[in-house]
Scaffold this motif. Sequence first.
Motif, PDB file in Angstrom:
ATOM      1  N   GLN A  73       0.781  -1.187  -0.077  1.00 15.03           N
ATOM      2  CA  GLN A  73      -0.180   0.076  -0.015  1.00 15.03           C
ATOM      3  C   GLN A  73       0.926   1.122   0.029  1.00 15.03           C
ATOM      4  OE1 GLN A  73      -2.765  -0.250   3.174  1.00 15.03           O
ATOM      5  NE2 GLN A  73      -3.382  -2.394   2.578  1.00 15.03           N
ATOM      6  N   GLU A 129       0.243   3.843  -1.706  1.00  9.70           N
ATOM      7  CA  GLU A 129      -0.412   4.855  -1.995  1.00  9.70           C
ATOM      8  C   GLU A 129      -0.451   5.613  -0.776  1.00  9.70           C
ATOM      9  OE1 GLU A 129      -1.389   1.994  -2.782  1.00  9.70           O
ATOM     10  OE2 GLU A 129      -0.849   1.837  -4.946  1.00  9.70           O
ATOM     11  N   GLU A 130      -0.799   4.687   0.461  1.00 11.05           N
ATOM     12  CA  GLU A 130      -1.115   5.223   1.740  1.00 11.05           C
ATOM     13  C   GLU A 130       0.003   5.987   2.388  1.00 11.05           C
ATOM     14  OE1 GLU A 130      -2.772   2.300   4.242  1.00 11.05           O
ATOM     15  OE2 GLU A 130      -4.203   1.929   2.760  1.00 11.05           O
ATOM     16  N   ARG A 167       7.368   4.001  -8.115  1.00 11.55           N
ATOM     17  CA  ARG A 167       6.297   2.968  -8.517  1.00 11.55           C
ATOM     18  C   ARG A 167       6.611   1.618  -8.087  1.00 11.55           C
ATOM     19  NH1 ARG A 167       8.212   4.129 -14.460  1.00 11.55           N
ATOM     20  NH2 ARG A 167       9.286   2.087 -13.872  1.00 11.55           N
ATOM     21  N   HIS A 168       5.379   0.837  -7.850  1.00 10.43           N
ATOM     22  CA  HIS A 168       5.580  -0.343  -7.028  1.00 10.43           C
ATOM     23  C   HIS A 168       6.910  -1.033  -7.428  1.00 10.43           C
ATOM     24  CE1 HIS A 168       1.434   0.554  -5.861  1.00 10.43           C
ATOM     25  NE2 HIS A 168       1.411  -0.107  -4.870  1.00 10.43           N
TER      26      HIS A 168
END
Length: 111
Positions: A10, A12-13, A59-60
């Motif tokens: 996660q 994005e968090e 990015r991931h």
Amino acid sequence: MLHYKQANLQLEELDDVEIGKKLRFMRKRKGWSQEKMGEKMHLSRSNISRMESGLLPVRHREFLKWANNTNSQDVVLSIMFNIDVAQAMEILTQVASALTGVMTIFLGGIA
């Protein structure tokens, strides 16, 4: 208890600065300079610095590659399950120990 739906990376968090702090932690724990990390990631030292400072979004895929290069699966696990890195390391240690025991029993039964 951890549920399956909680088990995803996660990023994005986290804001870019927090992600950068985790990147820097992983690199420094490995004992690598930004130049060495750049070689492993195929990026310039400048981009490594910008990523660690939160000035260049990560990015991931880059995060996971960074974690793999620095053997920092505990950091990934801590983000996935929102736990402390020390707790993640303990979980990984317990899993590795359990797997070693299983393999010993399995291989012992073959001989």
